[in-house]
Design a protein around this motif. Structure first.
Motif, mmCIF file in Angstrom:
data_model
loop_
_atom_site.group_PDB
_atom_site.id
_atom_site.type_symbol
_atom_site.label_atom_id
_atom_site.label_comp_id
_atom_site.label_asym_id
_atom_site.label_seq_id
_atom_site.Cartn_x
_atom_site.Cartn_y
_atom_site.Cartn_z
ATOM 1 N N UNK A 21 30.974 45.275 57.332
ATOM 2 C CA UNK A 21 32.036 44.561 56.512
ATOM 3 C C UNK A 21 31.624 44.522 54.887
ATOM 4 N N UNK A 22 32.789 44.759 54.159
ATOM 5 C CA UNK A 22 32.292 44.718 52.789
ATOM 6 C C UNK A 22 33.030 43.791 51.971
ATOM 7 N N UNK A 23 32.097 42.873 51.287
ATOM 8 C CA UNK A 23 32.568 41.858 50.614
ATOM 9 C C UNK A 23 32.941 42.005 48.953
ATOM 10 N N UNK A 24 34.074 41.973 48.729
ATOM 11 C CA UNK A 24 34.456 42.043 47.293
ATOM 12 C C UNK A 24 34.711 40.813 46.604
ATOM 13 N N UNK A 25 33.543 40.579 45.537
ATOM 14 C CA UNK A 25 33.798 39.340 44.857
ATOM 15 C C UNK A 25 34.347 39.695 43.488
ATOM 16 N N UNK A 26 35.630 39.096 42.995
ATOM 17 C CA UNK A 26 36.272 39.424 41.790
ATOM 18 C C UNK A 26 36.446 38.203 40.927
ATOM 19 N N UNK A 52 40.448 36.454 53.660
ATOM 20 C CA UNK A 52 40.280 36.559 52.023
ATOM 21 C C UNK A 52 40.029 34.868 51.658
ATOM 22 N N UNK A 53 38.915 34.728 51.086
ATOM 23 C CA UNK A 53 38.969 33.258 50.738
ATOM 24 C C UNK A 53 38.448 33.397 49.033
ATOM 25 N N UNK A 54 39.240 33.296 48.266
ATOM 26 C CA UNK A 54 38.911 33.493 46.832
ATOM 27 C C UNK A 54 37.600 32.775 46.443
#
Length: 245
Positions: A21-26, A52-54
């Motif tokens: 799993x890749x978690x992208x934090x933007x 997705x959970x901003x």
């Protein structure tokens, strides 16, 4: 799960890998909104969205491996590079996304600003900047907009053998110059341009691709330097600029 891997991290965003799993934090959720929308529209395989959970977007890993890394020889076959070119053509033939992209004026302003900064701060020799700016300005002409990935670099394009398996990181997708995608894909790997164009399947202006190599390299050096990357590493942006001399 044995560990958490930091794939990339800078001031704007970070990507972590936890198993498959890749978690992208933007920091910019509008950018994530655009990425999710672009993946839904793109006629290419993209990572599955798990949740997705901003500010976090969780994506499944793609099968296969990336075409390579900037500054290193690519282990991928000529057929794999041609498959990447064919994927670009499929994307460029798709309907445009409904949000605006960068204009010629946007690029011209950025080029002017970054060249001024490079000269004033003596980052590179003035002759090198001036020569590449002259080359880069050829890209600043009207173009027929296409659905472009916007960051179609080789680390974002995955293949298995000679087959494309997916494309990552759609946060910069928008209407734009299709030759920009081909230039970003081959930046620092000029020897692969023939394979990419063969897969793309239509005649392209190679001088315009070279113009985008110069333009992209000039405008990104400050950002790379400020975010922990080294544009002067062998085979990277500064070497791309020197090769134009």
């Amino acid at each position: 799960m044995d560990s958490i891997e930091v794939v990339v991290a800078h001031q704007e965003r970070a990507t972590l890998r936890v198993g498959d799993v890749f978690l992208k934090v933007d920091a910019d959720q509008k950018r994530t909104d655009a990425e999710v929308a672009a993946m839904a529209m793109a006629p290419l395989p993209t990572p599955a969205i798990l949740w997705r959970k901003p500010p976090v977007l969780a994506l499944a890993a793609l099968p296969g491996t990336a075409l390579g890394l900037l500054g290193e020889p690519s282990p991928a076959s000529p057929q794999a590079w041609a498959a990447a070119g064919a994927a670009a053509r499929t994307l460029h033939d798709a309907p445009l996304p409904p949000w605006p992209g960068r204009t010629v004026d946007d690029w011209a302003s950025e080029l002017d600003r970054e060249c001024t900064w490079l000269i004033m701060n003596e980052v590179l020799p003035t002759a090198l900047i001036t020569r590449n700016r002259r080359i880069a300005e050829a890209a600043l002409r009207p173009w027929s907009p296409a659905f472009i990935h916007g960051d179609f670099q080789l680390t974002h394009v995955f293949t298995d053998g000679d087959e494309l398996t997916g494309v990552l990181d759609w946060s910069e997708a928008a209407p734009g110059d299709p030759l920009f995608d081909l230039a970003i894909l081959t930046l620092g790997h000029e020897e692969r341009l023939t394979d990419v164009v063969r897969g793309y399947g239509t005649e392209v202006d190679l001088d315009l691709i070279r113009a985008w190599w110069s333009l992209r390299s000039l405008v990104v050096i400050r950002w790379l330097s400020e975010n922990g990357f080294d544009p002067s590493a062998p085979g990277c942006e500064v070497d791309v600029l020197r090769s134009r001399m």
